[in-house]
Design an enzyme around this catalytic site. Structure first.
Site, PDB file in Angstrom:
ATOM      1  N   GLU A 168       0.843  -1.380   0.058  1.00 10.42           N
ATOM      2  CA  GLU A 168      -0.149   0.059   0.016  1.00 10.42           C
ATOM      3  C   GLU A 168       1.037   1.245  -0.039  1.00 10.42           C
ATOM      4  O   GLU A 168       0.494   2.482  -0.640  1.00 10.42           O
ATOM      5  CB  GLU A 168      -1.004  -0.011   1.163  1.00 10.42           C
ATOM      6  CG  GLU A 168      -2.094  -1.063   1.118  1.00 10.42           C
ATOM      7  CD  GLU A 168      -1.721  -2.360   1.856  1.00 10.42           C
ATOM      8  OE1 GLU A 168      -0.448  -2.498   2.013  1.00 10.42           O
ATOM      9  OE2 GLU A 168      -2.658  -3.229   1.917  1.00 10.42           O
TER      10      GLU A 168
ATOM     11  N   PHE B  20     -11.213  -7.315  13.954  1.00 12.73           N
ATOM     12  CA  PHE B  20     -10.216  -7.661  12.921  1.00 12.73           C
ATOM     13  C   PHE B  20      -9.977  -6.691  12.094  1.00 12.73           C
ATOM     14  O   PHE B  20     -10.800  -5.999  11.449  1.00 12.73           O
ATOM     15  CB  PHE B  20     -10.628  -9.150  12.376  1.00 12.73           C
ATOM     16  CG  PHE B  20      -9.453  -9.371  11.367  1.00 12.73           C
ATOM     17  CD1 PHE B  20      -8.162  -9.882  11.891  1.00 12.73           C
ATOM     18  CD2 PHE B  20      -9.873  -9.456   9.988  1.00 12.73           C
ATOM     19  CE1 PHE B  20      -7.370 -10.298  10.966  1.00 12.73           C
ATOM     20  CE2 PHE B  20      -8.886 -10.035   9.067  1.00 12.73           C
ATOM     21  CZ  PHE B  20      -7.501 -10.434   9.504  1.00 12.73           C
ATOM     22  N   GLN B  21      -8.780  -6.347  11.920  1.00 13.67           N
ATOM     23  CA  GLN B  21      -8.235  -5.276  10.861  1.00 13.67           C
ATOM     24  C   GLN B  21      -8.906  -3.768  11.274  1.00 13.67           C
ATOM     25  O   GLN B  21      -8.929  -3.127  10.300  1.00 13.67           O
ATOM     26  CB  GLN B  21      -8.387  -5.329   9.572  1.00 13.67           C
ATOM     27  CG  GLN B  21      -7.578  -6.773   9.044  1.00 13.67           C
ATOM     28  CD  GLN B  21      -7.219  -7.085   7.805  1.00 13.67           C
ATOM     29  OE1 GLN B  21      -8.318  -7.043   6.971  1.00 13.67           O
ATOM     30  NE2 GLN B  21      -6.183  -7.513   7.040  1.00 13.67           N
TER      31      GLN B  21
ATOM     32  N   LYS C   3     -17.410  -0.592   6.357  1.00 17.37           N
ATOM     33  CA  LYS C   3     -18.137  -1.652   5.017  1.00 17.37           C
ATOM     34  C   LYS C   3     -19.387  -1.404   4.994  1.00 17.37           C
ATOM     35  O   LYS C   3     -19.879  -1.611   3.745  1.00 17.37           O
ATOM     36  CB  LYS C   3     -17.679  -2.977   5.683  1.00 17.37           C
ATOM     37  CG  LYS C   3     -18.078  -4.024   4.504  1.00 17.37           C
ATOM     38  CD  LYS C   3     -17.995  -5.367   4.835  1.00 17.37           C
ATOM     39  CE  LYS C   3     -18.010  -6.420   3.754  1.00 17.37           C
ATOM     40  NZ  LYS C   3     -17.918  -7.795   3.886  1.00 17.37           N
TER      41      LYS C   3
ATOM     42  N   MET D 217      24.136   9.154   2.129  1.00 15.41           N
ATOM     43  CA  MET D 217      24.187  10.492   2.790  1.00 15.41           C
ATOM     44  C   MET D 217      24.358  10.273   4.228  1.00 15.41           C
ATOM     45  O   MET D 217      24.994  11.076   4.697  1.00 15.41           O
ATOM     46  CB  MET D 217      22.640  11.058   2.651  1.00 15.41           C
ATOM     47  CG  MET D 217      22.568  12.525   3.152  1.00 15.41           C
ATOM     48  SD  MET D 217      23.879  13.577   2.080  1.00 15.41           S
ATOM     49  CE  MET D 217      22.715  14.256   0.711  1.00 15.41           C
TER      50      MET D 217
END
Lengths: 161, 563
Positions: B54, B116-117, B166, B473
């Site tokens: 993602e 969940f999630q 949802k 760097m």
């Protein structure tokens, strides 16, 4: 230096978190924050007391204005305003000293709103100094608990903030 | 519109809204709570690009936005999908890039139960979004999407997040897309105050040593033409911030290159000796100003910015003008005349001659600066996207950008792993352009899994990988400030990048000699497919010049190799 800001915000989920979060992440110090609904149910008013110099005040005001849910920010420091805080103070008290406490309460134009055998609960409104003063006088009796609102404020006269 | 509003699910409404906003590509990754939306996307007339992480979706959306000027859109599922967007959202916020990020959320009835999630993504992203929404009722979804695109793309642009439980995607609503947005707390100022513009014009008339300091806001407001006209009219030199690069043609005589920590000496000297600094769409970042108290000590400062909160945030401004850079420059143009800057420009010409950007080229080992110059010669119109680190600074210093939106880089947040996915977005937004991801071997490995994405979707991006076996760097700072103690910055021999390219089905080219550099670049352009060019470069080359952190910007070090 302390500044009092009147902040009108959308009365929506999460707005308090946005405002409080802005203060914490930018390192501004909130002295007190009081929030409640206004005459328009879609708008809430926050009264925020913030500590800092003019530069801090300017940044706080501008950053608050950047929030989409903030409708208007007014610095009450630059306006004539009326300000109040409310405190509830539960003091140890029995028959021997109740009248003495009542005298103090009267002088401060406070009110006793609850009495029990070993305590009285006092309601006092006013500016921070008044609340501090009555607190000092009640302290020798033993303050069991105390709850204090943040400051709420409005501009004086017919002008709106 | 006539007749009754159409009945549809929230998921269908989501797709309809994207149509209305003229979204043609979204970058995303599916997940459980997004299934209703993904089912709609199956038939949608939208290009959905499936990434492998993602974080790549959000960076790609950002790269797309920077390359096109449109709003970038990404989509991720709830919980870990949503939290994987956080870095990219913060990146977009720091660089003021218009973006709408959609996340799925557990059903409303389960919110707050540690389902969940579940992750409180609106809470998490509050400090790094311009605004965010948790949709609480499906019927609000079209209005919220309309507002989000408006907020993301107007005023000071930025990312907006919309979290969709949802049930919001499955509930059926009457679809009505609002014509306009009404937000009483959001009224950006576009037009500069005329009095302030006149005050600025009068300060410009009095100035003999002006410098224009142009930031990303010039690109954001599409003000490049106006900036050029303005600079040429008042005969003032122009320096760019990192994100402002491309906003002014780099081959123009008035151009000073970048200023600040890795800016040119002559840009930094000019700023320090200027009597008037005209900041346009720039925010006085610490990488630009160095020690604040010593920055432009003799200059009056004009600050043109759309965000009032930037005025006098870091530095006290004499003449602020709040509004859109394009509009204000146009307005300024009507009030200003040519300044008498001949003596000043002559002085700058001498600095340019005496203190040019330079490196010592060699025939036995590849200098990274040389690669940039060769890419520039082979493909001067390319879009250059970078990761973060030394290669990024060399890409800023040595490529001659002629147009806005051709240099895409992570400025404010300095996000390693940004460049490759951002290049994917840039290429989808500008398929006509050759897109290079100039990369270090460290940064590239932060999102190298996206090789699968570009091969699967046949997206021709050239990854020019500057392989020095170090986190370069950080190593440079360790060399300069920590007695060459290279604590955990050595990553040599960790990957065979040619084999990695081949494993994914891309073209891998290894380049070990300077003479092979140009042919490899040409071969990669010719191939028109995903390519990694693994340039084995001088290991301990430093980015020079350099202003140490906290020093004044004219206290510049010239750095050779640090061995």
């Amino acid at each position: 230096m302390k500044h009092t800001l009147a902040v009108l915000v959308e009365n929506k989920y999460g707005v308090l978190a946005r405002v409080a979060g802005l203060f914490s992440r930018r390192g501004f110090n909130i002295d007190s924050l009081a929030v409640g609904i206004t005459e328009d149910p879609t708008i809430s008013r926050m009264t925020i007391v913030v500590r800092g110099d003019d530069h801090v005040l300017e940044q706080v005001t501008k950053q608050l204005n950047k929030l989409i849910d903030v409708i208007r920010v007014t610095d009450l420091g630059s306006e004539e305003s009326v300000e109040r805080e409310l405190a509830l103070i539960k003091v140890n008290s029995d028959d021997s000293n109740r009248s003495e406490i009542i005298q103090i309460v009267d002088i401060f134009r406070a009110r006793i709103i609850d009495v029990a055998s070993k305590s009285v609960t006092v309601e006092v409104t006013g500016d921070s100094n008044k609340i501090k003063a009555i607190q000092t006088l009640l302290k020798p009796f033993g303050i069991k608990e105390m709850a204090r609102t943040g400051k709420v404020a409005l501009t004086r006269g017919s002008k709106s903030s | 519109m006539t007749g009754k509003p159409e009945r549809m699910t929230g998921a269908r409404a989501f797709v309809e809204c994207l149509y209305r906003e003229n979204v043609d590509v979204i970058f995303g990754y599916p997940g459980g709570v997004l299934l209703p939306i993904y089912d709609e996307l199956y038939d949608a007339h939208l290009h959905h690009l499936l990434v492998r992480h993602e974080q790549a979706a959000v960076h790609a959306a950002e790269g797309y936005a920077r390359a096109t000027g449109k709003v970038g859109v990404c989509l991720a599922t709830s919980g870990p999908g949503a939290t994987n967007l956080v870095t990219g959202i913060a990146n977009a916020y720091m660089d003021s890039i218009p973006m709408v990020a959609f996340t799925g959320q557990v059903p409303s009835s389960m919110l707050g139960n540690d389902a969940f999630q579940e992750a409180n993504i609106t809470g998490i992203t509050m400090p790094i979004t311009k605004h965010n929404y948790l949709v609480q009722d499906a019927k609000d979804l079209p209005r919220i999407i309309k507002e989000a695109f408006h907020i993301a793309s107007t005023g000071r642009p930025g990312p907006v997040l919309i979290d969709m439980p949802k049930d919001v995607t499955t509930d059926v609503i009457d679809f009505v897309y609002p014509d306009k947005v009404e937000l009483r707390g959001y009224k950006p100022t576009y037009k500069g105050n005329t009095q302030q513009v006149k005050r600025a014009a009068s300060a410009i008339a009095k100035s003999t040593r002006p410098v224009i300091y142009a930031g990303g806001g010039v690109i954001g407001s599409n003000a490049s033409k106006e900036l050029l006209a303005f600079a040429e009219k008042i005969k003032a030199p122009v320096t760019s911030t990192l994100t402002g690069i491309g906003g002014f043609p780099n081959d123009n005589d008035l151009y000073l290159g970048m200023l600040g920590m890795h800016g040119t000496k002559y840009a930094n000297y000019a700023v320090q000796e200027s009597d008037l600094l005209i900041a346009v769409g720039a925010r006085f970042d610490d990488r630009v100003t160095g020690k604040l108290q010593s920055f432009a000590p003799n200059a009056k400062i004009i600050h043109i910015d759309i965000d009032p909160a930037e005025i006098s945030k870091n530095i006290t401004v004499d003449i602020p003008i709040v509004g859109d850079a394009k509009d204000i420059l146009k307005s300024l143009l009507t009030y200003v005349n040519e300044c008498d800057t001949k003596e000043w420009l002559d002085k700058i010409a001498i600095w340019k001659r005496d203190f040019p950007l330079y490196y010592v080229n060699r025939e036995d080992v590849i200098k990274p600066q040389y690669i940039i110059e060769q890419i520039n010669e082979a493909c001067p119109d390319a879009i250059v996207v970078t990761e973060v680190g030394q290669h990024q600074m060399w890409a800023a210093q040595y490529f001659k950008y002629k147009e806005p939106r051709t240099f895409i880089t992570s400025g404010g947040l300095g996000t390693m792993g940004y460049g490759f996915p951002a290049a994917i977005g840039a290429k989808l937004g500008r398929p006509d352009k050759v897109v290079f991801d100039i990369s270090g071997d460290g940064s590239f490995q932060m999102n190298s899994q996206e090789m699968a994405t570009i091969v699967q979707n046949d997206i021709p991006i050239i990854i020019a990988l500057f392989n020095n076996g170090y986190l370069g760097m950080v190593r440079q700072w360790q060399a300069l400030f920590f007695e060459h103690r290279y604590s955990h910055t050595t990553i040599e021999d960790s990957v065979d990048f040619v084999k990695l390219a081949e494993a994914y089905g891309a073209l891998g080219i290894r380049v070990e000699k300077p003479s092979e550099v140009r042919p490899a670049i040409e071969k990669a352009i010719e191939a028109n497919r995903p390519v990694i060019i693994d340039f084995i470069v001088e290991r301990e080359e430093n980015v020079s010049p350099m202003v140490p952190a906290g020093a004044a910007i004219n206290e510049i070090l010239d750095l050779e190799k640090t061995q």
